[in-house]
Design an enzyme around this catalytic site. Sequence first.
Site, PDB file in Angstrom:
ATOM      1  N   ASN A 244      -7.397  -3.318  14.663  1.00 47.17           N
ATOM      2  CA  ASN A 244      -9.072  -3.088  14.297  1.00 47.17           C
ATOM      3  C   ASN A 244      -8.494  -4.458  13.118  1.00 47.17           C
ATOM      4  O   ASN A 244      -9.884  -4.873  11.712  1.00 47.17           O
ATOM      5  CB  ASN A 244      -9.658  -1.638  13.730  1.00 47.17           C
ATOM      6  CG  ASN A 244      -9.168  -1.218  12.277  1.00 47.17           C
ATOM      7  OD1 ASN A 244      -7.351  -1.744  11.948  1.00 47.17           O
ATOM      8  ND2 ASN A 244      -9.300  -0.854  11.908  1.00 47.17           N
TER       9      ASN A 244
ATOM     10  N   HIS B 205      -7.211  -4.749  10.390  1.00 44.26           N
ATOM     11  CA  HIS B 205      -7.299  -4.553   9.193  1.00 44.26           C
ATOM     12  C   HIS B 205      -5.675  -5.012   9.011  1.00 44.26           C
ATOM     13  O   HIS B 205      -4.711  -5.400   9.613  1.00 44.26           O
ATOM     14  CB  HIS B 205      -6.777  -2.843   9.005  1.00 44.26           C
ATOM     15  CG  HIS B 205      -5.709  -1.879   9.044  1.00 44.26           C
ATOM     16  ND1 HIS B 205      -6.262  -0.821   9.622  1.00 44.26           N
ATOM     17  CD2 HIS B 205      -4.805  -3.012   9.403  1.00 44.26           C
ATOM     18  CE1 HIS B 205      -4.362  -0.469   9.951  1.00 44.26           C
ATOM     19  NE2 HIS B 205      -4.122  -1.610   9.490  1.00 44.26           N
TER      20      HIS B 205
ATOM     21  N   GLU C  26      -9.771  -1.948   5.471  1.00 47.19           N
ATOM     22  CA  GLU C  26     -10.493  -1.875   6.658  1.00 47.19           C
ATOM     23  C   GLU C  26     -11.644  -3.336   6.917  1.00 47.19           C
ATOM     24  O   GLU C  26     -12.154  -3.099   5.677  1.00 47.19           O
ATOM     25  CB  GLU C  26     -10.525  -0.473   6.808  1.00 47.19           C
ATOM     26  CG  GLU C  26      -9.749   0.781   7.031  1.00 47.19           C
ATOM     27  CD  GLU C  26      -8.658   0.994   7.425  1.00 47.19           C
ATOM     28  OE1 GLU C  26      -8.753  -0.108   8.360  1.00 47.19           O
ATOM     29  OE2 GLU C  26      -8.346   1.372   7.895  1.00 47.19           O
TER      30      GLU C  26
ATOM     31  N   ASP D  78       0.423  -1.383   0.321  1.00 50.62           N
ATOM     32  CA  ASP D  78       0.061  -0.096   0.044  1.00 50.62           C
ATOM     33  C   ASP D  78       1.068   1.603   0.059  1.00 50.62           C
ATOM     34  O   ASP D  78       1.770   1.113  -0.115  1.00 50.62           O
ATOM     35  CB  ASP D  78      -0.974  -0.164   1.207  1.00 50.62           C
ATOM     36  CG  ASP D  78      -0.422  -0.340   2.233  1.00 50.62           C
ATOM     37  OD1 ASP D  78       1.058  -0.696   2.704  1.00 50.62           O
ATOM     38  OD2 ASP D  78      -0.683  -1.048   3.098  1.00 50.62           O
TER      39      ASP D  78
HETATM   40  P1  PGA Z   1       2.178  -1.511  12.858  1.00 50.67           P
HETATM   41  O1  PGA Z   1       0.797  -1.755  12.038  1.00 50.67           O
HETATM   42  O2  PGA Z   1       2.791  -2.302  12.265  1.00 50.67           O
HETATM   43  O3  PGA Z   1       2.597  -0.082  12.645  1.00 50.67           O
HETATM   44  O4  PGA Z   1       1.741  -1.701  14.560  1.00 50.67           O
HETATM   45  C1  PGA Z   1       0.478  -2.918  11.518  1.00 50.67           C
HETATM   46  C2  PGA Z   1      -0.854  -2.562  10.357  1.00 50.67           C
HETATM   47  O5  PGA Z   1      -1.147  -0.953  11.116  1.00 50.67           O
HETATM   48  O6  PGA Z   1      -1.247  -3.740   9.608  1.00 50.67           O
END
Ligand code: PGA
Length: 254
Positions: A136, A138, A143, A67
């Site tokens: 959450n 995702h 999302e 992304d």
């Molecule tokens: P993080 O994010 O590795 O910074 O915890 C993971 C994500 O949101 O996919």
Amino acid sequence: MRIYQAKNYQEMSRKAANIISAQIIMKPDAVLGLATGSTPLGVYRQLIDWYNKGDLDFSEIRSVNLDEYKGLAADNDQSYAYFMQANLFSQVNIRPENIYIPNGMEEDIPLECSRYNSIIRSLGGIDLQLLGIGNNGHIGFNEPGEAFELETHCVKLTENTIQANARFFDSMDDVPRYAYSTGIKNIMQARGILLAASGEAKAEALYKALYGPISPAVPASILQLHNNVYIVADEAALSLIREKGCLDAEEERP
Ligand code: PGA
């Protein structure tokens, strides 16, 4: 699905890097689906270390990132293109022409999405997709609530994700509201998936993803339907799963 347990972030990073390393050694021109965020940083540090020791060669590796923020150029230090250069690509011998990341500056959304889907297809698909998990649930920027059948698309980020990302920006106004993300369909078409998780903040999302109902409300739950998934998680991330008794009898799930 195979669950590898690690004591802490460092051990999680090494175990996850081992799986990527195995992929690179077995298929030197593998297509790696790579991710940004704090979770993979230790994984990348470990891969760089092994590269410096002469154990890994990225010269034929192709990479496709998950992304990119919409509206951020590759030279913006908060863009994911910048992150990947700083934390991995500039420190190994991957060829620049083999690096693919959505173009955050492309205004034409359908054009950029179809361009990126075509790239993934023309590379023959992704051999190993590295994923973090949002608190959450995702994966990528897919999302909660989004359709499972989406390919690359432009996502309106949720308030939860915007808040979680705010720590990297000077002000809330600077936090991007949209991102290009490969979709669940692209992720599920990868031949292998490696999800890394560390810390208690991920415990609930990881429990719901691995043991809860398969539902767009928890995007990572779709991984239960993939036949080649490796989960590498530390004790804190596994704490709720352990509390619920899910890991007592088995480490390997069918
Ligand atoms: P993080 O994010 O590795 O910074 O915890 C993971 C994500 O949101 O996919």
